[in-house]
Design a protein around this motif. Sequence first.
Motif, PDB file in Angstrom:
ATOM      1  N   ALA A   1       0.855   4.084  -2.697  1.00 43.24           N
ATOM      2  CA  ALA A   1       0.498   5.456  -2.338  1.00 43.24           C
ATOM      3  C   ALA A   1       1.529   6.449  -2.879  1.00 43.24           C
ATOM      4  O   ALA A   1       1.176   7.545  -3.324  1.00 43.24           O
ATOM      5  CB  ALA A   1       0.393   5.568  -0.816  1.00 43.24           C
TER       6      ALA A   1
ATOM      7  N   HIS B   1      -3.484   4.835   7.988  1.00 44.36           N
ATOM      8  CA  HIS B   1      -4.864   5.079   7.625  1.00 44.36           C
ATOM      9  C   HIS B   1      -5.614   5.303   8.926  1.00 44.36           C
ATOM     10  O   HIS B   1      -5.764   4.378   9.719  1.00 44.36           O
ATOM     11  CB  HIS B   1      -5.421   3.868   6.871  1.00 44.36           C
ATOM     12  CG  HIS B   1      -6.787   4.099   6.319  1.00 44.36           C
ATOM     13  ND1 HIS B   1      -7.599   3.088   5.896  1.00 44.36           N
ATOM     14  CD2 HIS B   1      -7.486   5.231   6.111  1.00 44.36           C
ATOM     15  CE1 HIS B   1      -8.736   3.587   5.456  1.00 44.36           C
ATOM     16  NE2 HIS B   1      -8.694   4.882   5.577  1.00 44.36           N
TER      17      HIS B   1
ATOM     18  N   GLU C   1       0.833  -1.205   0.000  1.00 37.47           N
ATOM     19  CA  GLU C   1       0.000   0.000   0.000  1.00 37.47           C
ATOM     20  C   GLU C   1       0.865   1.252   0.000  1.00 37.47           C
ATOM     21  O   GLU C   1       0.550   2.238  -0.676  1.00 37.47           O
ATOM     22  CB  GLU C   1      -0.914  -0.007   1.234  1.00 37.47           C
ATOM     23  CG  GLU C   1      -2.035  -1.034   1.161  1.00 37.47           C
ATOM     24  CD  GLU C   1      -2.792  -1.158   2.482  1.00 37.47           C
ATOM     25  OE1 GLU C   1      -3.929  -1.626   2.468  1.00 37.47           O
ATOM     26  OE2 GLU C   1      -2.205  -0.787   3.530  1.00 37.47           O
TER      27      GLU C   1
ATOM     28  N   GLU D   1      -5.854   1.979  -2.317  1.00 40.93           N
ATOM     29  CA  GLU D   1      -5.173   3.276  -2.345  1.00 40.93           C
ATOM     30  C   GLU D   1      -6.098   4.354  -1.794  1.00 40.93           C
ATOM     31  O   GLU D   1      -7.289   4.133  -1.604  1.00 40.93           O
ATOM     32  CB  GLU D   1      -4.764   3.628  -3.778  1.00 40.93           C
ATOM     33  CG  GLU D   1      -3.716   2.699  -4.347  1.00 40.93           C
ATOM     34  CD  GLU D   1      -3.226   3.169  -5.709  1.00 40.93           C
ATOM     35  OE1 GLU D   1      -3.733   4.208  -6.197  1.00 40.93           O
ATOM     36  OE2 GLU D   1      -2.363   2.489  -6.271  1.00 40.93           O
ATOM     37  N   ALA D   2      -5.518   5.532  -1.638  1.00 42.36           N
ATOM     38  CA  ALA D   2      -6.304   6.664  -1.154  1.00 42.36           C
ATOM     39  C   ALA D   2      -7.311   7.096  -2.213  1.00 42.36           C
ATOM     40  O   ALA D   2      -7.205   6.735  -3.395  1.00 42.36           O
ATOM     41  CB  ALA D   2      -5.364   7.820  -0.801  1.00 42.36           C
TER      42      ALA D   2
END
Lengths: 493, 562
Positions: B69, B202, B65, B231-232
């Motif tokens: 990101a 997160h 992740e 992802e964001a």
Amino acid sequence: MTPMKRRTFLAGAGSVLIGLPFLEEMQRPKGHAQMGEPPVRAFNCSFGLGLFPDMQTSDFTGALEPLAPLASKLLVLQGVSYRLGNHQTNVSAPGGGVPNSHLETTCFTGTRVADDLNRAGGASLDQALRRDAYPDGLPAGMLGTVQTGLAYEIGHNARDIRSWNPDGSPASRFVHRADELFDQLFGSFIPDPGAGGLSPDELRACRRQRSVLDAVVAQYRHYTGERSNLGASSRQKLALHLERIREVEARIFAVACQEPEEPTRQCVVPDRPTEFVHSEGLEYQDVTVAELTRTWRLLADTFALGVQCDQFRFGSMVFLAQGARIRLSGSYDHGGRRIYDFDDVGDWDAIDGRENKTSHEYWHAYGMSGDRGDRVRAAARAHAHFMLGQCAYFAQALDDPEYPDANGRTIFENAMVTIATEAGSGNHNRSTADDVELANVFHAISPAGGKFRTGHLDLGRTDAVALYNTMLEAHRVGELLGDGRAGVEAIRV
Amino acid sequence: MRALDRAPLVLLLLGVAGCSGVIGDKDYTEPGVDGRTPPVPGEEFRCREDVAPPPPLVRRLTREEYVGAIRRLTGVGPTATALELLPADPATQTGFSNLATLLNVQDVHARAYRQVAFETVRALPDPDAFIASHAACRTGADCFEGYVESLGLDAFGSPLEAEERTAFMALLSDAEERGEGFEEAAMDALEVALQSPRFLYHFVPDLGDGDTRPLTALELAQRLAFLVTGEAADPVLRDAAIAGELETDREIAAAVDRLLTLPQAREASHRYVRDWLDLDALEELSRDEEHFPEWTPTLGPAMRAETLAFFDRLTWDEGASLARLFDAQFTIVTPELAAHYGMSEPDADGHVELGDDPTRGGLLTHGGVLALMGGAEASTVTRGLAFSALITCGAKIPEPPATVSTDQPPPSPGRSRRDYSEDRVRNPECTGCHSSFEPPIWGLIRYDATGRYSEVDEAGNFLPENGFVRFVDGTEHEYQTPMELGQVLAEADRVRECMVLNVTSYAIRRAIHRADGCSLQQIRDGFVDSDQTYRDLLVRIALSPVFRTVGTEPAEATEDDR
């Protein structure tokens, strides 16, 4: 401080080849070791399974023989219990039910197992002391905690971690390889820029790094501080992250940017080992005495060198956790005489025709009768002697008189060094009160600057947490482990 | 299954009182991976209003992740340093590697994050363009504030807090003191952002009184994006949230559908499957030459690819029910793997139609899954435990009594692997647990530790492959072949429930808790009423209270409060 001698390092490496001796003197940060007061330090050493009651003699014979050189500086303890460690909470007393062998996280914490071997039930002894002695963090440039040794690398923290944060998470990662340990301790050494100091470009780079770091740290401080919008658990998690940032960054700035306010000490570091035996996470089971000894000593020497150079003040070493499941071979000598010729495969073949068993099984079969039982017990005692001998080696490395603290005593004498086993007898197929793995867990502790007496003590059935808390109280630690019980005054001077 | 390949074989001989973790009058129920008592298997879906939810916890991004990101924010792929320095995330036997409680930070992480941030900034292909994407001007504090606000929104998914803004703004004055300017400070700000808590973790504000609160629209957008794409949130989703278009069930479901069209979504689904079945362990799977002379280093990766391709075909290409994972009669393999299995040559796409072959079908007959579940010994105990944990979410199996030898004798002429297994299942002292997890995988007993099929074991004994599956609700289903086993699983309510439990735990990044029962019930019922696709499951999770709310915790909590 006397510079580290290359031969000392080589002696630990055994026949391992290491690089040419380009000894390099480094300006290292240090705390108050030169101010006359030894720094507060704590180190743990543990090994797999445990020692049966009949091995825990009071005269440093038999399995305890390796500790004899430290006899005048040790307090050897019998009767320490890990019964609180059992996650089966209704097992109210040793022998009361079916004990579980997953006690590794109780070693040095005294608290119950928290989950499936990835967390402990609370802080370990060394970390409780660390947080009390250094509430604002360790001196700049110093690693927080170092953990190394020989252990299976199978993804369970309990297999190798012995230093735990208060939330039960590992206080640091476990380093399996000697070269990686060396890099962790000495890899960020940056050569002294010389009398001329930093060049303008270097100075600008340092100031830029500092600016970036400050902005990063400010955010972590916000989320862990009073105005944070996070609850206690989340704040604690980020606080641990902030600690790691400070440790790593401080090491870099203290050396690379030559912060003038940092006191320094001389420390001579040998070259990084260029050839070494590493454990590969001990994925193998068939191993020789020579291989284990050589690898362990290289790790222990590197660890001790890091302590002597004041690179860190807290940490743990582990020798064969998870019940010591190896098939050992080779001759084992100690004190100039042959202790045993290990041949686990051959021994088990002779005992029950099952040559695929490991040393672990000696503990289960310790009560076997007849000649086969004699053979089991002889092998088990030799294994115990061998394993304790590794922690004794580690302890002696810290007891080197060539590296005295400012008060003239050795590191071993001043620091809180605790040797323990991950279980009691290892004989968890019995249910009698005094002979199960939860009871009679071998412990030995250093004087810790004259706070603890020496000799032998039988504590009966004292829970480990009470012992540990008494040790912490002797250091005036406010926040104790587990339920806070202490009161084992017999250990104190 | 995790780590079982290397775990020592364990014979579990447990009491007759059933396999609830209770032996005699002792309760050996263990705390879960987060240290809290998990719901009893079979009762996870019981709606309990009287149980407080577990305290919230910030969750560090996993390595994958984190790399994703950075790529999303900067366009820079994983640097060599990132891959070299960042350790793999911890795996456990009982949970996913993305669980918040397991994702700690050690010195190696701190060093890696710093170095990766430093290198990423210097690897930007066009720093000017990056600055321009966040700033309309390049002079003065106001302009810099606009830059960091934009950067912060993109990096963190929501506006900067005051303290964050202050920290970023100090970079400009620091740069000026060094004789540098806006551009240098802008790059420093990016370097800081890549190490900031809201980039590496997160989390949403979780300080409160212990009750739950609804997520804000932006918080929900971020959580949705991580659920579907790993992802964001992208600008489209953020804008929808800001515009108040992420509130109704219909809007949320539409957002899931749009996110599923993004290429990252497929990768995110792979991540779940890899984690669920521990498929990455196949990359370096080895088997000893003496017993498996046909083994090659390429077979492990080919097996990993087989299971992912199989999942892709069903989920992404056909939009099939997830139940088909267990009984679909095709596979996708390399020619080498097909030969290893003894299958016919695959077509150009690797497809092999299995037709009515009773010995193959569904992912449980994939070589990689078999190899990982049973370890190098193809142990029925180890396979059974993995099956129970991963497929049926069976009873928690306590540790074996210490009085029992942990050695498992190898088969010998006249005594097959199946015989030993049946002994344990028949033994009154053992059947309580062993009957729950060994008979279900008798259907797989003919597969060795490399997934090859043989009617006899290594001692030449014939191996019956019939058996039965007993679920935690007491229902029992017999089968005669691996194909029938797959059909039983595809039809079983408990297997569907287990999917819900696994994917939900993965989605909310923590172990299932007793307080989750109402949400789980809602997810399960909605899923059962749907076509039961991957998309359906994600939508049901996204609409559930456990996903749309956050628990709160006082600033100072004691251990007893947890």
